[in-house]
Enzyme design. Structure first.
Site, short mmCIF file in Angstrom:
data_model
loop_
_atom_site.label_atom_id
_atom_site.label_comp_id
_atom_site.label_asym_id
_atom_site.label_seq_id
_atom_site.Cartn_x
_atom_site.Cartn_y
_atom_site.Cartn_z
CE LYS A 150 -61.67 -1.43 9.68
NZ LYS A 150 -61.71 -2.18 10.95
CD GLN A 169 -63.91 -5.36 11.86
OE1 GLN A 169 -62.93 -4.78 11.53
NE2 GLN A 169 -64.66 -4.27 12.59
CG ASP A 198 -57.71 -1.86 15.30
OD1 ASP A 198 -58.04 -0.58 14.45
OD2 ASP A 198 -58.54 -2.72 15.18
#
Ligand code: NDP
Length: 293
Positions: free
Chosen positions: A55, A99, A122
């Site tokens: 990422k 994460q 997200d």
């Protein structure tokens, strides 16, 4: 023998990443704005390390500001919340991603709920879930967005199509179903208690598999000509070799389907590309700037 069109997720993702890089360059030139994504990694889970590294690399390559913050595996919920609060308050940070999975001692819902919904790239915050499910502008989870972009490219107008999403997780299945509903599909959301899953799949023009069970969906579950999007990532051993496979028995399904995503090289690459796209969207919304084309 494969007859289906193989949907090349890598090529789609490369196109999307190039578009995002152009958008970033335009935002910098016209508005002096560099979209920024910050990723928080707690602990040393090897798969998470790889995801976070990828990422970071992709964000950097798109010309964005990219930061990673590492907290030790014994970090407390308070420590993670403190980092989230710091990033919420930083105007150069437009996207925040924590994460997952988090270590057991960290209260994951509390952490996800503490992210400013405007920076929640997200799309896991309940505010964004609510916005999506009421048909409003939301930050939408990256994996379903990637699936939808590929679907629309392959199928065109989705209105009236029968779609089945197999798997009802908050990060894939449910938002995928909401997106398909928004596209006017007739949606079935299936799960482990669904009765006659093969029969439900056979009725569908579009099958989205997000189960986490290697090759569970067989070729004779697929309606001829259907479009199959395989989200699953399963590590198996076959003939003494380690291999990645999806939730769909690829060779069988490809002999029946009209189009299908492979694993690897299908949905996976699109997920990171959509994270970049979400970060640009977030940066534009936070600065009341129209998103560049
Ligand atoms: P979860 O484990 O959170 O959810 C799995 C879902 O599948 C559940 O809703 C479960 O039903 C359902 N399920 C399990 N067994 C069956 C069965 N026998 N029949 C029907 N439904 C079943 O998984 P995720 O949604 O997080 O991930 C799904 C897959 O997608 C995984 O392989 C994951 O690695 C992959 N993934 C890939 C991404 C990518 O970028 N390509 C991103 C995210 C995930 P129930 O609710 O009833 O338990």
């Amino acid at each position: 023998m494969s007859q289906a069109t193989i949907i090349d997720g890598k090529a789609f993702a490369a196109d999307l990443r190039a578009t995002v890089a152009k958008q970033v360059a335009t935002l910098q030139k016209d508005h002096g704005l560099t979209p920024g994504l910050s990723v928080i990694l707690v602990g040393e889970d090897p798969a998470s390390e790889v995801y976070v590294r990828n990422k970071g690399k992709a964000t950097h390559e798109a010309g964005m500001k990219s930061e990673q913050f590492r907290l030790s595996s014994d970090a407390t919920t308070q420590a993670v919340l403190a980092k989230v609060a710091e990033l919420n308050a930083d105007p150069t940070v437009h996207g925040i991603l924590v994460q997952l999975p988090l270590p057991d001692q960290v209260d994951a819902p509390a952490v996800l709920g503490a992210i400013d919904p405007a920076k929640d790239v997200d799309g896991f915050h309940v505010i964004n879930v609510g916005l999506l499910n009421t048909g409003q502008d939301a930050m939408v989870p990256c994996t379903p967005v990637g699936c939808l972009l590929m679907l629309k490219h392959v199928v065109g107008d989705l209105t009236g199509k029968r779609a089945i999403v197999v798997g009802r997780s908050n990060i894939v299945g449910k938002p995928m179903a909401a997106l398909l509903l928004k596209q006017h599909c007739t949606v079935t959301l299936a799960h482990s208690r669904t009765v006659d899953l093969p029969g439900e799949c056979r009725r569908a023009d579009i099958v989205i598999a997000a189960v986490g069970r290697a090759e569970m969906i067989r070729g004779d579950w697929i309606k001829p000509g259907a479009t199959v999007i395989d989200v699953g990532i399963n590590r198996i051993e076959r003939d003494g070799k380690r291999k990645l496979v999806g939730d769909v028995a690829f060779d069988e399904a490809a002999a029946v389907a009209g189009a299908i995503t492979p694993v690897p090289g299908g949905v996976g690459p699109m997920t990171i590309a959509c994270l970049l796209k979400n970060t640009v969207t977030a940066a534009c919304r936070q600065n009341a700037i129209a998103e560049p084309a």
